[in-house]
Design a protein around this motif. Structure first.
Motif, PDB file in Angstrom:
ATOM      1  N   GLY A  14     119.222  12.329   3.147  1.00 35.78           N
ATOM      2  CA  GLY A  14     118.996  13.753   2.921  1.00 35.78           C
ATOM      3  C   GLY A  14     117.950  14.006   1.867  1.00 35.78           C
ATOM      4  N   THR A  15     117.958  13.204   0.814  1.00 37.34           N
ATOM      5  CA  THR A  15     116.954  13.338  -0.249  1.00 37.34           C
ATOM      6  C   THR A  15     115.557  13.109   0.306  1.00 37.34           C
ATOM      7  OG1 THR A  15     118.558  12.607  -1.907  1.00 37.34           O
ATOM      8  CG2 THR A  15     116.229  12.467  -2.506  1.00 37.34           C
ATOM      9  N   LEU A  57     120.454  17.080  -5.012  1.00 35.16           N
ATOM     10  CA  LEU A  57     119.861  17.459  -6.306  1.00 35.16           C
ATOM     11  C   LEU A  57     120.300  16.505  -7.408  1.00 35.16           C
ATOM     12  CD1 LEU A  57     120.119  21.299  -7.005  1.00 35.16           C
ATOM     13  CD2 LEU A  57     118.115  19.866  -7.171  1.00 35.16           C
ATOM     14  N   ASP A  58     121.598  16.234  -7.461  1.00 34.20           N
ATOM     15  CA  ASP A  58     122.127  15.370  -8.513  1.00 34.20           C
ATOM     16  C   ASP A  58     121.598  13.946  -8.404  1.00 34.20           C
ATOM     17  OD1 ASP A  58     123.514  17.437  -9.699  1.00 34.20           O
ATOM     18  OD2 ASP A  58     125.408  16.971  -8.706  1.00 34.20           O
ATOM     19  N   LEU A  59     121.459  13.435  -7.186  1.00 32.23           N
ATOM     20  CA  LEU A  59     120.920  12.092  -7.006  1.00 32.23           C
ATOM     21  C   LEU A  59     119.498  12.020  -7.544  1.00 32.23           C
ATOM     22  CD1 LEU A  59     121.220   9.192  -5.753  1.00 32.23           C
ATOM     23  CD2 LEU A  59     120.036  10.142  -3.766  1.00 32.23           C
ATOM     24  N   PHE A  60     118.638  12.947  -7.116  1.00 35.73           N
ATOM     25  CA  PHE A  60     117.245  12.927  -7.548  1.00 35.73           C
ATOM     26  C   PHE A  60     117.144  13.173  -9.052  1.00 35.73           C
ATOM     27  CE2 PHE A  60     113.134  14.678  -8.574  1.00 35.73           C
ATOM     28  CZ  PHE A  60     112.280  13.780  -7.959  1.00 35.73           C
ATOM     29  N   ALA A 121     121.250  27.801 -10.820  1.00 35.03           N
ATOM     30  CA  ALA A 121     121.863  27.392 -12.086  1.00 35.03           C
ATOM     31  C   ALA A 121     121.725  25.879 -12.295  1.00 35.03           C
ATOM     32  CB  ALA A 121     123.332  27.812 -12.126  1.00 35.03           C
ATOM     33  N   ARG A 122     121.942  25.099 -11.248  1.00 36.95           N
ATOM     34  CA  ARG A 122     121.835  23.639 -11.377  1.00 36.95           C
ATOM     35  C   ARG A 122     120.387  23.224 -11.647  1.00 36.95           C
ATOM     36  NH1 ARG A 122     122.281  19.490 -13.519  1.00 36.95           N
ATOM     37  NH2 ARG A 122     122.504  17.512 -12.415  1.00 36.95           N
TER      38      ARG A 122
END
Length: 193
Positions: A14-15, A57-60, A121-122
């Motif tokens: 997905g990333t 998002l968190d992975l990247f 926000a993230r």
């Protein structure tokens, strides 16, 4: 394949897809097909596409934040050399990708900040973390007398991050690394001297 590995593979693929074509243009079916995972399995790993997108998002962000931290806190180099090395490394990767991917966080910020409050926000948290890393390095440069101490490190960090993200956007549009090269040159010849 274990559940954790399958989930990680879905996020990794997905990333890659979201980096190339954006969040809205990346369908769940496309990701699952690429991952070789049955369509019904998606909701076993994620409650929604939004949850999946936040995991991407968190992975990247985790990867890039670790990279920034390692470079910007490398005391074997002077503080301004660290910043230059970080930017030049990003320029090199961007050039290798034929000026196509850009920064996933910047891309998603442009695409989703006005559409989804959780994403906005993230993304803001991620950018704030990056600003703090730059500011700490800039403060070290001031302590080392590499940089004028009259300039507020936080404001300068925000300026660098905003300018860099803008240069990435322009480079993607132009399909040329020149805006990034120009940014680095002006930053170090004029602003960080």
């Amino acid at each position: 394949m274990e559940k954790k590995d399958t989930r990680s593979e879905i996020i990794r693929i997905g990333t890659e897809l979201i980096s190339r074509q954006g969040y809205n243009a990346t369908g769940i079916e496309m990701v699952l097909k690429e991952a070789g995972v049955p369509k019904g399995s998606f909701y076993h790993y994620f409650k929604s596409k939004e949850e999946f997108g936040l995991a991407v998002l968190d992975l990247f962000a985790g990867y890039y934040s670790r990279r920034m931290t390692a470079l910007l806190q490398d005391t074997a180099l002077s503080p301004l050399t660290r910043i230059r090395k970080l930017l030049e490394g990003s320029l090199e990767r961007f050039s290798r990708n034929q000026c196509s991917k850009g920064c996933l966080i910047g891309n998603l910020g442009q695409e989703l900040a006005d559409q989804n409050e959780r994403f906005r926000a993230r993304l803001d948290e991620i950018f704030d973390g990056w600003r703090r890393l730059f500011a700490a390095c800039l403060s070290e440069a001031q302590t080392a007398k590499e940089l004028d101490s009259r300039i507020e490190a936080e404001a300068l960090a925000s300026f660098i991050l905003s300018g860099w993200e803008g240069a990435i956007l322009q480079a993607k549009v132009m399909k040329s690394p020149q805006p990034l090269q120009d940014f680095i040159e002006i930053l170090f010849k004029v602003t960080l001297r």
